[in-house]
Structures are given as C-alpha cells and as structure tokens.
Write a protein that holds these residues in place. Structure first.
Motif, PDB file in Angstrom:
ATOM      1  N   VAL A 171       0.846  -1.200   0.000  1.00 34.18           N
ATOM      2  CA  VAL A 171       0.000   0.000   0.000  1.00 34.18           C
ATOM      3  C   VAL A 171       0.880   1.248   0.000  1.00 34.18           C
ATOM      4  CG1 VAL A 171      -1.719   1.313   1.319  1.00 34.18           C
ATOM      5  CG2 VAL A 171      -1.900  -1.191   1.156  1.00 34.18           C
ATOM      6  N   GLU A 172       1.878   1.259   0.869  1.00 27.95           N
ATOM      7  CA  GLU A 172       2.773   2.411   0.954  1.00 27.95           C
ATOM      8  C   GLU A 172       3.615   2.551  -0.321  1.00 27.95           C
ATOM      9  OE1 GLU A 172       4.964   2.028   4.613  1.00 27.95           O
ATOM     10  OE2 GLU A 172       3.125   2.033   5.802  1.00 27.95           O
ATOM     11  N   TRP A 173       4.042   1.435  -0.904  1.00 26.05           N
ATOM     12  CA  TRP A 173       4.812   1.479  -2.143  1.00 26.05           C
ATOM     13  C   TRP A 173       3.983   2.139  -3.248  1.00 26.05           C
ATOM     14  CZ3 TRP A 173       4.131  -0.433  -7.065  1.00 26.05           C
ATOM     15  CH2 TRP A 173       5.237  -0.373  -7.912  1.00 26.05           C
ATOM     16  N   CYS A 174       2.719   1.740  -3.383  1.00 20.48           N
ATOM     17  CA  CYS A 174       1.844   2.347  -4.401  1.00 20.48           C
ATOM     18  C   CYS A 174       1.699   3.842  -4.181  1.00 20.48           C
ATOM     19  CB  CYS A 174       0.476   1.665  -4.401  1.00 20.48           C
ATOM     20  SG  CYS A 174       0.477   0.026  -5.169  1.00 20.48           S
ATOM     21  N   ALA A 175       1.537   4.247  -2.937  1.00 23.07           N
ATOM     22  CA  ALA A 175       1.415   5.675  -2.632  1.00 23.07           C
ATOM     23  C   ALA A 175       2.693   6.420  -3.027  1.00 23.07           C
ATOM     24  CB  ALA A 175       1.106   5.875  -1.153  1.00 23.07           C
ATOM     25  N   ARG A 176       3.840   5.827  -2.735  1.00 24.07           N
ATOM     26  CA  ARG A 176       5.118   6.467  -3.084  1.00 24.07           C
ATOM     27  C   ARG A 176       5.316   6.562  -4.601  1.00 24.07           C
ATOM     28  NH1 ARG A 176       9.849   4.040   0.866  1.00 24.07           N
ATOM     29  NH2 ARG A 176       8.868   4.568   2.843  1.00 24.07           N
ATOM     30  N   GLN A 177       4.719   5.628  -5.332  1.00 29.09           N
ATOM     31  CA  GLN A 177       4.843   5.627  -6.789  1.00 29.09           C
ATOM     32  C   GLN A 177       3.762   6.472  -7.454  1.00 29.09           C
ATOM     33  OE1 GLN A 177       7.666   4.086  -7.807  1.00 29.09           O
ATOM     34  NE2 GLN A 177       7.836   3.677  -5.618  1.00 29.09           N
ATOM     35  N   ASN A 178       2.937   7.135  -6.634  1.00 30.12           N
ATOM     36  CA  ASN A 178       1.818   7.951  -7.120  1.00 30.12           C
ATOM     37  C   ASN A 178       0.824   7.142  -7.932  1.00 30.12           C
ATOM     38  OD1 ASN A 178       2.727  10.408  -5.938  1.00 30.12           O
ATOM     39  ND2 ASN A 178       4.257  10.552  -7.568  1.00 30.12           N
ATOM     40  N   VAL A 179       0.607   5.888  -7.516  1.00 30.88           N
ATOM     41  CA  VAL A 179      -0.398   5.034  -8.150  1.00 30.88           C
ATOM     42  C   VAL A 179      -1.754   5.424  -7.580  1.00 30.88           C
ATOM     43  CG1 VAL A 179      -1.214   2.666  -8.439  1.00 30.88           C
ATOM     44  CG2 VAL A 179       1.242   3.151  -8.470  1.00 30.88           C
TER      45      VAL A 179
END
Length: 96
Positions: free
Chosen positions: A12-20
C-alpha cells in the motif's frame, strides 16, 4: 474504479510512493464487484486474473523479484523500492 488488492501495508505504501491512483484498498477481491473498465492491482492467482478480464476489467500485477529467503516475509515500501518492484499489465483468458 481502481482497486488495490493486498494484505500487505508495504505494498500500500509502495503504491502511494509511486503515485499510483487507488480508489479502494481491499484485503480480498470479490470478483463479482468488478465492472467493465475497472482496474485491479495486486498479486492475484491466475484464475482471479482471468475472472477480472472476463468481466471487462484490467489487471496490473505488482511484480516483486524476491529471493528464496525473502518469501513469506512482510516487506516494507523501502524494501520493495530497493528490490525493483514494478507494475506490469496482464490480460489472461481461461481456455476451455
């Protein structure tokens, strides 16, 4: 709708960091909720990916090149970044 299907906070945090862009985060996918034009992001088993496609949805797989020793571990967003995680679109169709 864009669904992120995962039980892992690191994803979840990875997606947020990737602006997904994600409209809903789900720990489990009920494929009956998928409508034509929806997008599903996750690490789903092939039969579910085929069911998403059959309903007119798109599937993006969160690919994480884990080593044998990392399997089954909870990974942080930082670890996912350092491992080179990425999203890849797939279209799967069940063959009769």
């Amino acid at each position: 709708m864009i669904y992120l299907v995962t039980r892992h906070q690191g994803a979840v945090e990875w997606c947020a960091r990737q602006n997904v862009q994600v409209d809903a985060w789900l720990p489990h996918l009920d494929v009956e909720t998928i409508q034509a034009g929806d997008t599903v992001i996750g690490t789903l088993p092939i039969p579910l990916v085929a069911a998403v496609a059959a309903r007119g949805g798109r599937y993006w797989h969160l690919t994480v090149p884990v080593t044998w020793s990392q399997r089954g571990q909870e990974l942080t967003a930082t670890q996912l970044e350092s491992m080179g995680a990425y999203l890849q679109a797939y279209h799967v169709k069940a063959v009769e």
